[in-house]
Every structure is written in structure tokens, then in C-alpha cells.
Design an enzyme around this catalytic site. Sequence first.
Site, PDB file in Angstrom:
ATOM      1  N   GLY A   1     -20.353   6.404   3.107  1.00 44.97           N
ATOM      2  CA  GLY A   1     -19.337   6.700   2.084  1.00 44.97           C
ATOM      3  C   GLY A   1     -20.001   6.774   0.719  1.00 44.97           C
TER       4      GLY A   1
ATOM      5  CE  LYS B   1      -4.481   0.926   0.225  1.00 41.63           C
ATOM      6  NZ  LYS B   1      -5.561   0.087  -0.335  1.00 41.63           N
TER       7      LYS B   1
ATOM      8  N   GLY C   1     -18.043   7.608  -2.290  1.00 36.94           N
ATOM      9  CA  GLY C   1     -16.941   7.817  -3.231  1.00 36.94           C
ATOM     10  C   GLY C   1     -16.961   6.708  -4.258  1.00 36.94           C
ATOM     11  CG  ASN C   2     -14.142   3.771  -7.031  1.00 34.43           C
ATOM     12  OD1 ASN C   2     -14.453   2.623  -6.701  1.00 34.43           O
ATOM     13  ND2 ASN C   2     -13.741   4.070  -8.244  1.00 34.43           N
TER      14      ASN C   2
END
Length: 415
Positions: A217, A105, A219-220
Site C-alpha cells: 500500500g 464508519k 496511499g496515505n
Amino acid sequence: MTDINLFETVQKHVCTCAFDLKLSSNIEMLLKMPLQEHHVSIPLRMDDGSVKAFQGYRVQYNDARGPTKGGIRFHPDVTIDQIRALAALMTWKCALFRLPLGGAKGGVICNPKELSAGELERLSRAYVKAMAHFIGPDRDIGAPDVGTNSQTMAWMMDEYSKIVGKTTFGIFTGKPVSIGGSEQRDDATARGGWYILEEAAKDLTLDLEKATVAIQGFGNVGENAALLAHPLCGCRVVAVSDSSGGVMNRDGLDIRKLKDHKRKTGSIRNSGLGEEITNKQLLGLDVDILIPAALENAITRVNMGDVRAKIIAEFANGPTTAEADDPMYARGITIIPDILCNAGGVIVSYLEMVQNLNMDHWEKEVIDTRLKKTITETYRAVNGLSRENKISLRRASYSLAVLHVVEAMKVRGWL
Ligand code: NAD
């Protein structure tokens, strides 16, 4: 969300798993430490002519099963421990699905919302310049995460290609389709999550056509989860939130209108599509399925008592803290853990890598069939183990994932 250390949470799951698998303390220690990490400071020329320094990280956690792979996060709350944890989660996720990949990451401490498009492009390119010696298409491959997207991947792929002197599509996944990106990558994480929910609903005899859903959430992952809920499973999304707050409509939210409102205003607040609610209220709604799809540590020891959902589907990484995990399992809540639930993204990223290696481009249907097959087969294996040993889906997922990594370490002669 809180200052609970996600790395400690992931390490606790590995400890439990080491106990279940009767691993030696030396092996357990190896599994709890990252292989390599790179810390860089990135000087960036801002639009006003000043120079600012940004801190960046790349953690390559374990490469026993193959080149490391993992997203790059641009967010003000990035810390090295968070990136270590997310790199560990990538390792277990790839191993659980038997992808020939390790886990990594990356992250940069920055607020992308406060940077201009030009500054974001220069920061993305500078991050790649700083990391170029440590990454590669057969060494460590990046992807989007919170605060980054297909445009970021395009800049990063371009920069890496310039550095090595040849177009290298395979260095980043999640690229636009016009430059080696895969069909279905944009909504792969959410799509994969719904395929898992479809299977889980059969086991729990939950009628998805009548099921209600709340999503944290937008978002994507969260937005696509909301958009796909009805087309894929017939579910009704009754509440959604983002960092600015939430909106609820018991008759079902019009997700397309909400998406348009967010595009126009930058948030989902004051959309007029339902009642305004807080994030705290969203987590406590009486719904069948709660989907945390924002950041880590959303459900903690403090608010776990509020949760009334029957299923928590972890589309986000690390949304449930270790302390909240067991009590909620004991209450009969089914938690579909992150490393199982949100693997659709890395599965399609892997398919993108295979296409790039072969200079090929596959149809949507090919990707979708492979995604669904991979994800449902693994879900069934995890669920089987969970039922047989009367352990949570998380514990069963970790058992399989860690076993696959240990097997690879053994045959490579590391143990
Ligand atoms: P994103 O940046 O596109 O979206 C994050 C969303 O979370 C935004 O809508 C933001 O407003 C919201 N948010 C932030 N803080 C919040 C809060 N306190 N309460 C409610 N909402 C809040 O990020 P993303 O790519 O959608 O990633 C979301 C999660 O999914 C992360 O945990 C990420 O690691 C994980 N994930 C992403 C992918 C991927 O392919 N993008 C793959 C697997 C897992």
C-alpha cells in the site's frame, strides 16, 4: 482482495475475547451487533449531465464510551458488512486507548479514480446532506479513510456547516490545517505505527537500524509509513507496492523519488528505482517487518505460509484473516494488531476534536508528545497482558478494549 467477510473476522475476535473475559452470551451478542446503521441512495449529477445513483452507508456501532467516530471510505468494493466491521474495529480501537469515543464508519460504493474533481466534491457534499440528521460533533464524527482525504473532509465540513447554519469544525477530523485541522494528522497513523514498532523492537531485541521493511500500500498510510521508516527508526524500506504492483531494492528504496514518480504517473510501476515485483511476492519477502497498509484480507489461510517476516505490523484495518491469525502466532510471528498498531490516526483526530472544541491550535510538538505517550503506554499495557497470559497481542488488545466498553455499558445501566 478476497471475498472473506471482515465482519465475521472481527466477530470471531470478539467471541474469543468474550470467552477470555467470561462474558454472558447476552453481552457477547450485544457486542457483536451495531447499534444503528443508515443506508442511503445518493443521486449525483455527473459532468456529462446524466444522473447516477450511488449507495452510501454510515454504521454507528457502539456509543457507550462517547460519540461515535470513524472514517468514510470511497471505494468500489465497499459493502455494508465491511463498513460494519470497520465500525466495530473503531469501537475497539477507541476503547483500547481509553478515548472518550465510540466507533463508527461510513462508505460510498464508487470509484474515486473515475470521478472528476467536481463530481467528487458533489458526491462528498451529497453524502453529508443524506447523513446530516444522524451525525453531529457530539454525536458522530467523520474522518478520512481509503479514497478520501483532507480535501474531502473540507467539503464535508463546509456542507454540514451550511446545513446547520454555523461553522462546525468538530464534525469532521483530518481537515486541512487552515480550517481547524490538526498539525501531524496527515502522517499520524503511520507515525503512531512506528512508535509502536519502536517499543515492540525493544521487547523482541530487534535492532531497527539493521531492520528491513516491506510495505503493502502506498496511499496515505503506506506512503507515510515508508517516508518515516528511516527518520523515526533507522529502518531500510526494501519493497513497496500499490494496487498496480510493487518495486523492490535490497539496498533500500529512495522513497522520495518513488513518491514523486507516483505523483507524476499515478502509480509506482516502472519507477526504475528497483526490480518490479507482484503483491504476492512482496508479502513473501524475507524481511524483518512486513507492513500491510492497503486493504483488508491481505494475509489469508492461502498465502500465510509464504510470510517470512518476523513482525507483521497491521497499519491497515483487518489485513489478516481470523484463520491466518492463530497459525502465524503459533509459528512465532509477532502480529501487532490493527486496533493497536494504526490508532495514531484516531488519537490525533481526537486531539483535533479537542482543539476544535476550544477554538485552539496546538504546536506539532504538543501533538507528537501526546501521541507518543498515549500509544506507547497502551502498547506496554497490552504487551504486559499478552506476556502474563501467554496470549497474542491481538487477544490481549481485544480483552482490554472490550473490557473498557463493557465497563461503560454497565455504569450507564445498559447491562
Ligand atoms: P489510501 O486510499 O490512501 O491508500 C490505499 C493504498 O492501498 C493505495 O496505495 C492503493 O493503491 C493500495 N492498494 C489497494 N489495493 C491493493 C492491493 N491489492 N495490493 C497492494 N496495494 C493495494 O488509503 P489509506 O488511508 O492509506 O488506508 C489504508 C489502510 O489503512 C486501510 O485499511 C484504512 O482503513 C487504514 N487506516 C487508515 C487511516 C487513515 O488515517 N487514513 C487510519 C487508520 C487506518
